[in-house]
Design a protein around this motif. Structure first.
Motif, PDB file in Angstrom:
ATOM      1  N   PRO C  85       0.672  -1.665  -0.031  1.00  0.00           N
ATOM      2  CA  PRO C  85      -0.213  -0.006  -0.333  1.00  0.00           C
ATOM      3  C   PRO C  85       1.064   1.107  -0.101  1.00  0.00           C
ATOM      4  O   PRO C  85       0.141   2.205  -0.479  1.00  0.00           O
ATOM      5  N   LEU C  86       1.863   1.153   0.816  1.00  0.00           N
ATOM      6  CA  LEU C  86       2.610   2.996   0.778  1.00  0.00           C
ATOM      7  C   LEU C  86       3.061   3.261  -0.609  1.00  0.00           C
ATOM      8  O   LEU C  86       3.037   3.524  -0.736  1.00  0.00           O
ATOM      9  N   VAL C 133      10.596   3.920  -5.515  1.00  0.00           N
ATOM     10  CA  VAL C 133       9.674   3.813  -4.469  1.00  0.00           C
ATOM     11  C   VAL C 133       9.141   2.130  -4.275  1.00  0.00           C
ATOM     12  O   VAL C 133       8.527   2.263  -3.557  1.00  0.00           O
ATOM     13  N   LEU C 134       9.326   2.199  -5.390  1.00  0.00           N
ATOM     14  CA  LEU C 134       8.507   0.257  -5.724  1.00  0.00           C
ATOM     15  C   LEU C 134      10.778  -0.402  -5.244  1.00  0.00           C
ATOM     16  O   LEU C 134       9.581  -1.447  -4.959  1.00  0.00           O
ATOM     17  N   ALA C 332       1.611  11.397   7.846  1.00  0.00           N
ATOM     18  CA  ALA C 332       2.761  12.168   7.038  1.00  0.00           C
ATOM     19  C   ALA C 332       2.647  11.929   5.853  1.00  0.00           C
ATOM     20  O   ALA C 332       2.765  12.569   4.691  1.00  0.00           O
ATOM     21  N   ILE C 333       2.519  10.778   5.308  1.00  0.00           N
ATOM     22  CA  ILE C 333       1.379  10.003   4.221  1.00  0.00           C
ATOM     23  C   ILE C 333       0.645  10.818   3.696  1.00  0.00           C
ATOM     24  O   ILE C 333       0.038  11.509   2.240  1.00  0.00           O
ATOM     25  N   GLU C 488      -2.635   0.425   6.959  1.00  0.00           N
ATOM     26  CA  GLU C 488      -2.348   0.097   8.091  1.00  0.00           C
ATOM     27  C   GLU C 488      -0.987  -0.837   7.914  1.00  0.00           C
ATOM     28  O   GLU C 488      -0.103  -1.183   9.269  1.00  0.00           O
ATOM     29  N   PRO C 489      -0.989  -1.539   7.124  1.00  0.00           N
ATOM     30  CA  PRO C 489      -0.262  -2.869   6.642  1.00  0.00           C
ATOM     31  C   PRO C 489       0.907  -2.098   7.084  1.00  0.00           C
ATOM     32  O   PRO C 489       1.616  -3.769   6.795  1.00  0.00           O
ATOM     33  N   VAL C 490       0.876  -1.616   5.967  1.00  0.00           N
ATOM     34  CA  VAL C 490       2.493  -1.102   6.130  1.00  0.00           C
ATOM     35  C   VAL C 490       3.162   0.162   7.412  1.00  0.00           C
ATOM     36  O   VAL C 490       3.987  -0.811   7.738  1.00  0.00           O
TER      37      VAL C 490
END
Lengths: 245, 99, 626, 526
Positions: C85-86, C133-134, C332-333, C488-490
């Motif tokens: 997700p991030l 980012v990946l 933040a994100i 949340e998963p991250v």
């Protein structure tokens, strides 16, 4: 163990001349001193049980290498004197100090070293050396061959000049001379047919006229034509007969 | 007398040779300094050869001799080339490459 | 589709190469290829996003193996991508905003003979940013990290006809290198302490490492983040980087690249979890920079530089949030995303203004543009409301949460951080309103011969889309905590903590400060006349202009101290930080010059150097060894 | 005393024999082929065939090698994967170098003087040029150098080390003196290189003598055994080891034994600079690795001082002085000094990883160097009347090169980025593996300095990139620069670009290959 007297003699004839490398003015003196050092080293080799190497040292070093140095010295002008005054600031003293420090430190290291000396020394006779060279060290010998080729090629590349202009035969030289209107034959020498053969008296042509260019220009420039003065005057004034004098 | 003294002698000659490279402006003399350093190494090799009672050191000295001869040829050739171009063998003169 | 995420990087990269290789032949269609490449990446990203939404929450982290990169030995590293997700959030942001800016650039760069090359660099940037980012390892992230640096460098210096632009590009590169050292050192430390560089290994090993080790790694990562995200003390390059074309500022220096530091910190959450000291430092740096950026923003008359300072300040908010730990990561994100929209929108608006005003950037030469450029005014206005944090616009939802989170904690920390965030909100309101009013309101102070006009549709459409985002994206994502749940998963589930002040108090205080800031700005720059040249610094001059300031209370309480504080801080920024960079460079050069003298051309000196060196090493080694 | 024919394992020596043999044949050809033009073509052909064959043979041996490798002649020479890896590298550098040697300008000029023996500017020189003479001996000389270097990487005996050192040094001294233009500088560079080279090899030899004296052996294994067992000679051993290492550091070009580097690099004809910058550093690194790991392993703690100090000094000085250079070749020379420092970082603590990291590092450094100098040969000054002069090596002359020739400037930028260690270039991976090796043995502070130095170094690499791409051609200078086009030089540039990118993006296979090289050497030496 080696003879102590021998050691001191060798030390003297190596170290003392070696200092000429630092202080002698003329390069030739340096070269001759180094020859002496090399001979001293040869003696050391013989003392240390390497007679063959000692001989090779004399032949190769004093006989070939140092002569090559001398030869090049002659080539570049043997009278090239070197000003010993130092041009780079501090170089002399820092240099001497550093080298002396290095020497002293190396000596101190060697002095500190404890090495058992083999009771019997080796004898580096030619056959022993030869067998060693061609058994264990044969590869090195072969590689050295390439080193020598390189050296020869390098010297050729850097110093050998091939013929750049076509070689001229005598005939061509002569033709060219005539073509530019020069004398086909030798120039007359001074004094030829003249009454006097001093160097400054011009030669006479068949008609009795003086050939001015038979007298070297140098003499005129140096004003050294005094001696033939009267003979000249006589030539210029044909009315004066020989008997008048 | 212990042959190790010859190594001391070699060390001194080595230092003198290196000093010649530092101090002499005449390229040929500086080069002779290098030769003296090589010879000093040779003397050390031969002396150690005597100490160990083995001949290897002498062989090595022998090789050094050959190498030094080859090096002299090339070195003098370069010096002559420089002399032809500049009419001098002073080491101080060719100093355009710097900084 | 998730397995095809490599296309995200490959497509823009390939397009970039095609554009670079095709040369002048590509001039007629090159820019459209660039737009298409970026658009394709967005579509791929969107499809992957949809697929990801269909997955169970815990299966949303997807690894894509590319190839074996540095095999064997202790460091066995593969090149691979991590889609979770991030990174997906970033993918969507980068490709969506990127595509809009590509589109905008088609018109903005229309008259540039090198437009094709510009698009090649833009594509290159998009590819590098997506790689960043990946990436599934710090090393691959570093590749993207350097890639975006290189691309931004090329783009800043794109208009290279002025030497100062090249200098600016150079400075950006060099300051970024300082940040890079941090990242390299962090990688070295990870390799030494945690035994690997891929996220999986590092995060698995992090809990076992000592606090000191993790703190060291965390601080090095912070240095890296500061360099890339223009945080104190490595912020100086961002203002200079405004020399580049405006779309570049919008894409790189507002929406994407400069936020990479925040990404790095959030991504490295497991490291920071074990290093509270490093975490606090992150928050402190963020808090300080958010104030510093705001103060610098108050002093700038160049519209782009003022926006750049604002970016710096807003990223300060994000860093502050990222330094708060799990309660802050999501915010933040979140703020990063909303900021990406409204700041990019405003930069594009600034570009539109410059487009209409013959590349004028001095705000003292603007004024009253609202009538001449209605679309720009409206879109910019929405961005302005968003950044102020006026409800219900985007910025409110994200920034307010950060301010609340900053007030959570024990001891003095929440008061300091929260206070900074609160004051920052007020300052932001002031300088952004100043910018807005100076540009669009008041009297026209245009130089002669200016005929402001609205930009073409190709430029206004992206602005409108971004403005819509500025207006409603925040609300949409904040409803039902959509965004926090998605991440949340991250970032992990954050327990709810009560701030030291009641939430409504904070909210009201924030809004009050914002209103005061905006009101002062209106009084000074909207309602009053703005001098066409900046007031001089000396007190005497200010005294001489005494009659210009009607409101003596205003002057005494706010204006004078404010001016001085501003000037001092801006001066300090220029003199100390820039000065440090320049002085270091200067010192290096001087050392170089003096060392260079030892290479005097004399072979005998060289031999002496060698021999002295030999004697020293032989002495040290032999005497030291015995 | 009787002579027994020594048993020599010739097969493992095949690559070296091919190169040196070809060199000897090439020298013979010199006297049989009359026309300079034919000579040049034949010599180039012979060189390329020999070097490629040598590289191929070495690779084939690598594939066929069973066990650790072969020890030739009682420990004189060891052929194992480590040495084969270096041999391949050097043969490749030699191949690229030979191509550059043969490259010509559009006007048909080589990089070498038509005749080495004539004085610069003399009528003879003009005559020689007019007659189309060429010093085609440069090809065999380069082959000799390559052969010597290949030996240098495999010898395990100090005698042979010294001989191999001279075998590859002498041709280089000569080659440096043969530039076509700026011959005074060329001579000067050669003289300095020669004198300092001879000086350093004398130091190496004296060190070898000390080691022989202390341990009674000249082979690495014997010395290692002696170091471990003999007592009372510690000082002698250490002094000898330091002097041998110093001799090798000279060839690597590490501070304070670096001072020949800038002068020789600048003075030499650019193809020679390219070749020797890449190959000499590789050969010297290989030899230093072998000496350090096989002979001096027991002295690791004592020698670590030396490596640390020299590495730091090289990185700092190389970087700082390169910052202020205005001459391109000198700048690259100082950058090579800094790179010598980076190489030495990997020696910190003698990590096993260095054995596989350094071949990769030198491969990446070497191709980028060859490429960069190849680019330099293509950028030339032009006189007002349009005649093309020598290489334009002043930094200012490269302003706006990106506009004149985007491809060439792009290639140069890539090489510079590789030097700076930017990701996706070979230089990055090289630095990475080298530093990782150092970290594994706790060389922490050193890596820290190295990272900072490499970041500072980016300054001057980037300055050139900025100059090429972001600066306009100065007014009035539009016609002062000519972009030359030599197909051979372009081939080198293209190969180098491909190698830098390949090694940077997919270094896997090469790294894996060098991984084998590291493991097996230790197996052989124990």
């Amino acid at each position: 163990m080696v003879n102590a007297a021998m050691f001191w003699i060798i030390a003297a004839i190596t170290v003392i001349p070696a200092f000429s490398l630092l202080f002698a003015r003329k390069a030739v003196h340096v070269a001759m001193s180094v020859v002496l050092v090399m001979v001293g080293l040869a003696a050391a080799y013989v003392t240390l049980g390497a007679p063959f190497l000692g001989m090779v040292q004399i032949v190769v070093y004093t006989g070939a290498v140092m002569m090559l140095f001398l030869f090049v010295l002659m080539l570049v002008g043997v009278d090239q004197r070197e000003e010993l005054k130092e041009t780079i600031k501090g170089q002399r003293w820092i240099g001497l100090f550093t080298a002396a420090g290095l020497g002293a430190f190396l000596v101190s290291i060697v002095v500190r070293t404890v090495l058992p000396v083999a009771p019997t020394g080796v004898q580096g006779e030619p056959d022993v050396i030869a067998i060693m060279l061609f058994e264990k060290y044969v590869l090195v010998i072969e590689v050295l061959g390439f080193l020598l080729i390189t050296a020869a090629v390098g010297a050729l590349v850097l110093t050998h000049t091939p013929r750049l202009k076509p070689r001229r035969t005598q005939l061509e030289v002569q033709r060219d001379r005539v073509r530019v209107g020069a004398d086909p034959v030798n120039k007359p020498m001074p004094g030829v047919y003249a009454r006097h053969n001093a160097l400054d008296v011009p030669a006479l042509d068949p008609e009795g006229r003086p050939i001015e260019h038979s007298v070297s220009r140098v003499l005129k420039i140096r004003n050294q034509t005094v001696e033939g003065e009267q003979w000249r005057a006589q030539l210029e004034d044909p009315s004066r007969k020989e008997g008048d004098r | 007398m212990d042959p190790i003294n010859f190594v001391i002698l070699a060390s001194i000659l080595f230092a003198i040779g290196s000093a010649a490279v530092l101090l002499r402006r005449n390229a040929i003399i500086a080069f002779m300094g290098v030769e003296l350093m090589l010879n000093a190494a040779n003397l050390a090799l031969v002396a150690f050869s005597r100490i160990h009672g083995e001949i290897d050191g002498q062989i090595m000295a022998f090789f050094v001799l050959v190498v030094a001869a080859a090096e002299v040829v090339v070195g003098l050739a370069i010096i002559i080339a420089v002399f032809r171009a500049r009419q001098t063998i002073s080491l101080d003169e060719p100093a355009e490459l710097k900084g | 589709m998730l397995d095809l995420t490599w296309l995200l990087i490959a497509v823009p990269l390939a397009s970039s190469f095609v554009l670079l290789l095709a040369g002048k032949r590509a001039n007629p269609w090159g820019h459209w290829l660039g737009v298409a490449a970026s658009g394709t990446a967005f579509v791929v990203g969107l499809l992957a996003f949809i697929q990801m939404l269909g997955l169970d929450e815990h299966d949303r982290s997807h690894a894509v193996h590319l190839f074996s990169w540095i095999p064997g030995g202790e460091l066995n590293l593969d090149a691979g991508l991590l889609v979770d997700p991030l990174s997906m959030t970033f993918v969507l942001l980068v490709t969506f905003v990127g595509t809009l800016i590509h589109l905008y650039s088609v018109a903005y760069m229309e008259h540039d003979p090198d437009r094709r090359r510009f698009f090649a660099y833009l594509n290159l940037f998009v590819a590098a940013m997506l790689l960043l980012v990946l990436a599934d390892s710090y090393l691959l992230l570093f590749v993207g990290w350097e890639g975006v640096g290189l691309a931004s460098y090329l783009l800043i210096g794109f208009w290279n006809h002025k030497p100062e632009y090249a200098t600016a590009a150079n400075k950006a590169f060099v300051v970024n290198r300082i940040g890079d050292i941090g990242l390299i050192l962090a990688m070295g430390l990870m390799f030494a302490y945690l035994g690997g560089l891929d996220f999986q290994t590092v995060f698995a090993a992090a809990p076992e490492a000592t606090t000191a080790q993790l703190t060291a790694i965390g601080l090095m990562l912070l240095v890296a983040a500061c360099g890339k995200s223009a945080q104190f003390p490595l912020q100086s390059w961002l203002g200079d980087a405004m020399a580049g074309p405006t779309p570049v500022s919008a894409l790189i220096h507002a929406a994407t690249m400069v936020t990479a530091g925040v990404y790095l910190i959030v991504r490295s959450a497991p490291v920071f979890e074990g290093a509270p000291a490093a975490q606090t430092t992150v928050a402190a740096i963020g808090a300080f920079t958010l104030i510093l950026g705001a103060v610098i923003g108050m002093a700038k008359d160049d519209i782009k530089k003022a926006l750049a300072a604002s970016t710096m300040s807003q990223i300060g908010y994000m860093m502050l949030a990222a330094g708060l730990g799990p309660i802050g990561y999501a915010f933040a994100i979140f703020h990063l995303v909303t900021h990406g929209f409204f700041k990019a929108g405003m930069f594009l608006g600034a570009g539109s203004v410059m487009h209409g005003m013959s590349d004028q950037v001095d705000m003292r030469r603007f004024g009253a543009l609202r009538t001449a450029m209605v679309t720009t005014w409206v879109t910019f206005g929405l961005g302005w409301l968003a950044i102020l944090g006026v409800p219900p616009f985007s910025g409110f939802w994200s920034k307010d949460k950060i301010i609340e989170a900053a007030f959570v904690g024990e001891g003095a920390q929440p008061w300091i951080l929260g206070g900074a965030a609160l004051i920052g909100a007020g300052l932001t309101a002031f300088y952004m309103s100043r910018l807005f009013f100076m540009t669009f309101h008041g009297k026209a102070r245009w130089t002669d011969g200016q005929h402001p006009h609205e930009s073409p549709a190709l430029m206004t459409v992206p602005m409108i889309i971004l403005a819509v985002g500025s207006a409603f994206l925040g609300l949409f994502l904040a409803m039902g905590d959509r965004f926090s749940t998605w991440l949340e998963p991250v970032t992990g589930h954050a327990e709810h903590h009560e701030p030291v002040l009641p939430v409504p108090v904070i909210m009201v205080a924030t809004l009050l400060l914002v209103a005061v800031g905006a009101w002062i700005a209106w009084r000074k720059y909207g309602a009053a006349d703005v001098p066409e040249t900046a007031p001089a610094a000396s007190l005497a001059t200010i005294a001489a202009r005494n009659d210009m300031f009607q409101d003596s209370v205003n002057r005494g309480v706010f204006e004078r101290p404010g001016t001085h504080l501003t000037r001092t801080l801006v001066y300090a920024d220029a003199a100390i930080v820039d000065g440090a960079v320049d002085k270091t460079a200067h010192g290096f050069a001087r050392t170089g010059e003096s060392v260079r003298k030892t290479q005097n051309g004399q072979v005998r000196s060289y031999a002496l150097t060698m021999l002295v060196g030999l004697v020293i090493v032989i002495l040290v080694v032999v005497q030291g060894g015995l | 005393m009787s002579f027994t024919t020594p048993e020599i394992a010739w097969a493992p020596l095949a690559p070296v024999i091919i190169v040196l043999g070809a060199a000897a044949v090439a020298i013979l050809l010199e006297s049989f082929l009359r026309s300079p033009e034919t000579r040049r073509k034949v010599q180039l052909g012979v060189s390329l065939v020999a070097l490629i064959a040598a590289a191929g043979t070495a690779i084939a041996q690598w594939a066929a090698l069973e066990g650790a490798g072969t020890v030739v002649l009682d420990g004189m020479l060891t052929v194992d994967r480590q040495s084969l890896a270096w041999q391949v590298l050097i043969a490749v550098f030699g191949t690229l170098g030979a191509l550059l040697f043969a490259a010509r300008t559009r006007a048909g000029e080589e990089a070498f003087t038509p005749l080495g023996s004539v004085a610069p500017g003399s009528t003879e020189e003009t005559l020689a040029r007019r007659k189309g003479l060429q010093v085609t001996e440069v090809f065999p000389l380069a082959l000799f150098a390559v052969g010597g270097m290949m030996l240098f990487t495999s010898v395990t005996d100090l005698i042979f080390l010294f001989v191999a050192l001279e075998v590859f040094s002498l041709p280089l001294y000569i080659l440096v003196a043969l530039a076509r233009r700026r011959r005074f500088l060329s001579h000067e560079g050669a003289l300095k290189y020669f004198l300092l080279g001879a000086f350093s090899s004398a130091i190496l030899l004296f060190g070898a003598a000390f080691l022989y004296g202390a341990t009674g052996s000249t082979s690495y294994a014997g010395i290692a055994a002696g170091v471990a067992s003999v007592t009372g000679v510690d000082a002698l051993v250490l002094a000898g080891a330091v002097m041998v290492v110093v001799g090798l550091l000279f060839k690597i070009g590490a501070v304070p034994f670096h001072s020949w580097t800038p002068d020789a690099y600048q003075g030499a004809p650019t193809p020679v600079t390219a070749f020797m910058a890449a190959a000499t550093k590789a050969a010297a690194t290989a030899a230093l690795l072998r000496v350090a790991y096989e002979a001096f392993h027991g002295l690791e703690w004592e020698l670590s001082w030396l490596f640390w100090a020299v590495a730091i000094a090289s990185m700092v000085l190389g970087t700082v002085v390169a910052l202020v250079q205005t001459e391109l070749k000198r700048m690259l020379a100082y950058s090579s000094v800094a790179h010598a420092g980076f190489i030495l970082v990997a020696f910190a603590g003698f990590p096993d990883g260095a054995l596989s990291a350094l071949p990769f590092y030198l491969a990446s450094y070497g191709v980028a160097t060859l490429g960069a100098f190849a680019v330099i040969t293509q950028v030339r000054e032009k006189a007002e009347d349009g005649t093309v002069l020598g290489e334009a090596t002043r930094l200012g002359q490269w302003a706006g090169l990106g506009k004149r020739s985007p491809w060439l400037a792009g290639a140069m930028a890539l090489f510079l980025l590789s030097f700076a260690g930017i990701p996706l270039t070979a230089g990055f991976v090289g630095k990475f593996v080298a530093f990782a090796a150092a970290i594994s043995e706790g060389g922490w502070p050193l890596v820290l300095i190295a990272v900072i130095a490499s970041a500072a170094a980016a300054f001057f690499y980037v300055r050139l990139i900025v100059l090429m791409f972001l600066t306009d051609v100065p007014d009035g200078q539009e016609d002062a620069i000519e972009i030359d086009h030599s197909p051979l030089a372009r081939v080198v540039v293209i190969v180098a670009v491909a190698a830098v990118l390949l090694l940077g993006i997919v270094p896997g296979p090469v790294l894996a290959a060098f991984e084998n090289a590291g493991v097996l050497l230790l197996g052989a030496a124990g």
